[in-house]
Design an enzyme around this catalytic site. Sequence first.
Site, PDB file in Angstrom:
ATOM      1  N   ASP A  42      21.077 -13.799  21.226  1.00 40.73           N
ATOM      2  CA  ASP A  42      20.898 -14.898  22.178  1.00 40.73           C
ATOM      3  C   ASP A  42      21.617 -14.618  23.500  1.00 40.73           C
ATOM      4  OD1 ASP A  42      19.877 -17.347  22.953  1.00 40.73           O
ATOM      5  OD2 ASP A  42      21.648 -18.448  22.284  1.00 40.73           O
ATOM      6  N   HIS A  75      15.501 -10.336  29.300  1.00 38.78           N
ATOM      7  CA  HIS A  75      14.858  -9.876  28.062  1.00 38.78           C
ATOM      8  C   HIS A  75      14.723  -8.357  28.076  1.00 38.78           C
ATOM      9  CE1 HIS A  75      14.245 -13.861  26.655  1.00 38.78           C
ATOM     10  NE2 HIS A  75      13.399 -14.196  27.607  1.00 38.78           N
ATOM     11  N   LEU A  83      17.201   3.349   7.488  1.00 41.47           N
ATOM     12  CA  LEU A  83      17.552   1.992   7.920  1.00 41.47           C
ATOM     13  C   LEU A  83      16.288   1.155   7.908  1.00 41.47           C
ATOM     14  CD1 LEU A  83      19.401  -0.114   9.483  1.00 41.47           C
ATOM     15  CD2 LEU A  83      18.536   0.913  11.581  1.00 41.47           C
TER      16      LEU A  83
HETATM   17  C1  IPE Z   1      17.476 -18.341  18.770  1.00 40.02           C
HETATM   18  O1  IPE Z   1      17.733 -18.458  20.107  1.00 40.02           O
HETATM   19  C2  IPE Z   1      16.225 -17.559  18.567  1.00 40.02           C
HETATM   20  C3  IPE Z   1      16.297 -16.150  18.913  1.00 40.02           C
HETATM   21  C4  IPE Z   1      17.358 -15.490  19.254  1.00 40.02           C
HETATM   22  C5  IPE Z   1      15.054 -15.454  18.815  1.00 40.02           C
HETATM   23  P1  IPE Z   1      17.285 -19.740  20.935  1.00 40.02           P
HETATM   24  O2  IPE Z   1      17.816 -19.562  22.299  1.00 40.02           O
HETATM   25  O3  IPE Z   1      15.839 -19.963  20.796  1.00 40.02           O
HETATM   26  O4  IPE Z   1      18.052 -20.886  20.164  1.00 40.02           O
HETATM   27  P2  IPE Z   1      18.366 -22.378  20.639  1.00 40.02           P
HETATM   28  O5  IPE Z   1      17.075 -22.992  21.060  1.00 40.02           O
HETATM   29  O6  IPE Z   1      19.320 -22.280  21.770  1.00 40.02           O
HETATM   30  O7  IPE Z   1      18.981 -23.029  19.451  1.00 40.02           O
HETATM   31  C1  IPE Z   2      17.008 -14.380  23.722  1.00 41.46           C
HETATM   32  O1  IPE Z   2      17.825 -15.197  24.425  1.00 41.46           O
HETATM   33  C2  IPE Z   2      16.400 -15.029  22.547  1.00 41.46           C
HETATM   34  C3  IPE Z   2      14.934 -15.072  22.572  1.00 41.46           C
HETATM   35  C4  IPE Z   2      14.312 -16.152  22.241  1.00 41.46           C
HETATM   36  C5  IPE Z   2      14.167 -13.894  22.922  1.00 41.46           C
HETATM   37  P1  IPE Z   2      17.343 -16.488  25.215  1.00 41.46           P
HETATM   38  O2  IPE Z   2      16.055 -16.222  25.891  1.00 41.46           O
HETATM   39  O3  IPE Z   2      17.374 -17.663  24.322  1.00 41.46           O
HETATM   40  O4  IPE Z   2      18.496 -16.591  26.296  1.00 41.46           O
HETATM   41  P2  IPE Z   2      19.270 -17.871  26.748  1.00 41.46           P
HETATM   42  O5  IPE Z   2      19.897 -18.465  25.523  1.00 41.46           O
HETATM   43  O6  IPE Z   2      18.265 -18.786  27.365  1.00 41.46           O
HETATM   44  O7  IPE Z   2      20.281 -17.372  27.703  1.00 41.46           O
HETATM   45 MG    MG Z   3      18.895 -18.945  23.808  1.00 42.80          MG
END
Ligand code: IPE
Ligand code: IPE
Ligand code: MG
Length: 224
Positions: free
Chosen positions: A12, A29, A122
Amino acid sequence: MNPLNHVAIIMDGNGRWGLKYRNSRNAGHKEGLKTVEKIIKASIKYKIKFLTLYAFSTENWKRPKKEINYLFNLLENFLTHRLNDIHNQNIRIKILGDKKFSTKLNNLLNYAEKKTSKNSKLQINLALNYGSKLELLNAFKKINKKKIKINEKNLEKHLQTKYIPDPEILIRTGNTKRLSNFLLWQLAYSEIFFEKKLWPAFTEKDYKNIIKNYKNIKRNFGKI
Ligand code: IPE
Ligand code: IPE
Ligand code: MG
């Protein structure tokens, strides 16, 4: 020292990183993919057998279309260009989640799984359109249909993580302390590491430190 077979990661913080350093969530990303490569390499180095990466949740469909398209293009490109190398490194790819994407991406994902299915160094479980509640509901439905007993063993046999041991470690980057519908059953006894850094800023050293800390934790499993 605790044994370690399986690390699961909620990657995240891409969006925030991108906005902060490139004025674009999507750039975050792209940068996050570099961290994925680093962590795959490090996982092999540390002899980890399973690496589960949360890449797209069932809830992430609520994002703007532009961002969703960007994410899936990134994945498509990655698989198109990197699959041979992944295969040559004896890495197995498995998708967790419902493959309900474009025909092109669905085919590519099926191809990647099939091509690498005999690899053994892996196993990377890529959680894509994955939601733990959906996974559990589907498992209960299948059990119900087969009219078999509801018990732990039967439930686990009907989860998408069948044949995969539970993660000993869960890492969530991005300074948020929640599970966001990830592996709710499988994480029942995992050691959880919440990392302040955003995913693109997460380094091999951070990973190594978490593993080192994990190895020395006294894991009780209810005992004393
Ligand atoms: C969790 O991240 C999902 C992934 C990393 C793919 P999100 O950014 O979607 O989670 P929330 O919405 O903050 O809980
Ligand atoms: C990556 O982080 C998780 C995915 C859903 C790909 P986010 O896109 O949720 O990044 P933040 O949390 O908005 O910074
Ligand atoms: Mg996020």
